[in-house]
Design an enzyme around this catalytic site. Structure first.
Site, PDB file in Angstrom:
ATOM      1  CG  HIS A   1      10.140 -10.036  49.193  1.00  0.00           C
ATOM      2  ND1 HIS A   1      10.341 -10.401  47.931  1.00  0.00           N
ATOM      3  CD2 HIS A   1       9.093  -9.452  49.751  1.00  0.00           C
ATOM      4  CE1 HIS A   1       9.511  -9.410  47.402  1.00  0.00           C
ATOM      5  NE2 HIS A   1       9.367  -7.782  48.522  1.00  0.00           N
TER       6      HIS A   1
ATOM      7  CE  LYS B   1       3.037  -8.513  50.740  1.00  0.00           C
ATOM      8  NZ  LYS B   1       3.049  -6.764  50.149  1.00  0.00           N
TER       9      LYS B   1
ATOM     10  CG  HIS C   1       3.022 -12.105  53.288  1.00  0.00           C
ATOM     11  ND1 HIS C   1       3.189 -10.405  54.745  1.00  0.00           N
ATOM     12  CD2 HIS C   1       4.810 -11.292  52.855  1.00  0.00           C
ATOM     13  CE1 HIS C   1       4.512  -9.861  54.880  1.00  0.00           C
ATOM     14  NE2 HIS C   1       4.976 -10.729  53.293  1.00  0.00           N
TER      15      HIS C   1
ATOM     16  CG  HIS D   1      10.363 -10.660  53.318  1.00  0.00           C
ATOM     17  ND1 HIS D   1       9.818 -11.824  53.070  1.00  0.00           N
ATOM     18  CD2 HIS D   1       9.802  -9.737  53.269  1.00  0.00           C
ATOM     19  CE1 HIS D   1       7.965 -10.752  52.827  1.00  0.00           C
ATOM     20  NE2 HIS D   1       8.169 -10.262  52.772  1.00  0.00           N
ATOM     21  CG  HIS D   2       8.316  -8.379  57.173  1.00  0.00           C
ATOM     22  ND1 HIS D   2       7.683  -6.531  56.296  1.00  0.00           N
ATOM     23  CD2 HIS D   2       7.241  -9.224  56.178  1.00  0.00           C
ATOM     24  CE1 HIS D   2       7.399  -7.203  54.595  1.00  0.00           C
ATOM     25  NE2 HIS D   2       6.910  -7.924  54.705  1.00  0.00           N
TER      26      HIS D   2
ATOM     27  CG  ASP E   1       9.360  -5.231  51.446  1.00  0.00           C
ATOM     28  OD1 ASP E   1       9.182  -5.787  50.097  1.00  0.00           O
ATOM     29  OD2 ASP E   1       8.855  -5.981  51.982  1.00  0.00           O
TER      30      ASP E   1
HETATM   31 FE   LIG Z   1       7.362  -7.161  49.825  1.00  0.00          FE
HETATM   32 FE   LIG Z   2       6.768  -9.705  52.769  1.00  0.00          FE
END
Ligand SMILES: [Fe+2]
Ligand SMILES: [Fe+2]
Length: 370
Positions: A230, A234, A259, A283-284, A312
């Site tokens: 995920h 980054k 990211h 995922h965000h 997360d």
């Molecule tokens: Fe993360």
């Molecule tokens: Fe993330």
């Protein structure tokens, strides 16, 4: 039992005899000795190894003991008729060529025998030249059928083999590409002591939550993979921002947000990882629509995305940071309860709570590092 007789052989120039061979084995089946014997003698003279049977039952017994290329079989016999013998003979040896011997007025019965698997029939009285031609024709048909079957078998085997090989290659490619992505993540996490092991922990926690939610085994594995991958984006975030203790400026936060896009650029060529890509992309995203990159709401967010956002957050809170101690798992669950319905899907939070309660005694990797 027929009153038929064998016609005398035609005068013919004799071809040199083919060498006797056990593979040219014939079976002559007739209840009448005065037909069986001359037929056998003629066929032997043509180079065949000839066995005889005086009844259908005797013929079937021989067929069960040895392999013949061809059976010449009378139709009218006491006991089992020739027509009755044919299906049993075909079951005993699918490669057996069968030629029926029939009376002039019995063509319908001969046709019935053909429908059961006989290749041809000869009418009595039998011309020996016709007999030889019919035997050769039937043997030729037989060898074509065997060849055809062998080719079909080889094609089937080849297709099966290629399919297995392709599947193995695809599997190898899958694990190679996932390994490459994991190497990137490990390299990135190695730069930051506080991030170390984050993806692995999110992957395991997310997979347990997916199981808790009753998702099927394939989806659980996609969620686990998405957890591993995920944060791969980054790698494109400036280290100074990634490791910055304390609050980020709005510009820095905007940079961090990229990211997700960078991660998708890295992962989207890996089409075979399927739903995991969508889970990474989401995922965000927050349940109330205040997340990024798309601001999706509720069930618009993929189930994997909804699980990852909770796992997360849980991992971030329970991990040590430069500027704070890790929160205990119990405190984290209590804290996160307030975020059910805003950050998280309440059902997903419930799954997190259940998994954490069950894993209460589990020691997290960064606690050991601590
Ligand atoms: Fe993360
Ligand atoms: Fe993330």
């Amino acid at each position: 039992m027929a009153e038929l007789t064998i016609a005398p052989p035609l005068a013919r120039t004799q071809n040199p005899l083919p060498p006797p061979s056990t593979t040219r084995k014939l079976l002559v089946v007739d209840d009448e000795e005065n037909i069986r014997t001359p037929l056998s003698a003629f066929l032997r003279s043509r180079g065949y190894e000839v066995h005889t049977a005086d009844s259908g039952a005797r013929a079937l017994a021989l067929l069960s003991e040895q392999k013949f290329m061809l059976m010449l079989c009378d139709i009218r016999m006491p006991g089992l008729s020739g027509v009755e013998v044919v299906p049993h003979a075909v079951r005993a040896d699918a490669d057996l060529a069968i030629v029926m011997l029939t009376a002039v007025n019995d063509a319908p019965t001969a046709t019935e025998a053909l429908s059961h698997g006989a290749l041809d029939y000869l009418m009595k009285p039998i011309e020996l030249s016709d007999l030889e031609a019919a035997v050769e024709r039937a043997l030729h048909k037989r060898s074509l059928a065997i060849e055809q079957r062998n080719i079909e078998r080889m094609i089937r085997e080849e297709v099966a083999l290629r399919t297995t090989e392709l599947e193995a290659e695809k599997q190898a490619l899958r694990s190679l590409t996932v390994n490459v992505a994991e190497t990137l993540i490990n390299a990135m996490e190695a730069k930051d002591v506080y991030l170390r092991g984050h993806s692995q922990r999110v992957a395991e926690l997310s997979a347990s939550m997916a199981e808790e939610l009753g998702l099927d085994a394939d989806t659980v594995e996609h969620v686990r993979l998405a957890g591993r991958l995920h944060d791969v984006g980054k790698i494109g975030i400036r280290e100074a921002i990634l490791n910055k203790p304390g609050a980020l400026t709005p510009e820095e936060f905007d940079h961090i947000k990229t990211h997700v896009r960078i991660g998708m650029e890295i992962l989207s060529p890996l089409k075979h990882i399927g739903p995991a890509l969508l889970f990474v992309q989401d995922h965000h995203e927050h349940h109330d629509g205040n997340g990024y990159p798309q601001g999706l709401k509720g069930e618009q967010i993929s189930i994997g995305g909804r699980i990852l956002v909770a796992a997360d957050a849980f991992d971030a809170l329970t991990s040590r940071r430069a500027y704070r101690e890790p929160m205990s798992q119990e405190d984290t669950v209590t804290y996160m309860r307030r975020l059910a319905g805003t950050l998280m899907d309440p059902a997903v939070f419930k799954a997190l709570e259940n998994v954490v309660a069950r894993r209460g005694s589990l020691v997290f990797i960064d606690e050991v590092y601590g």
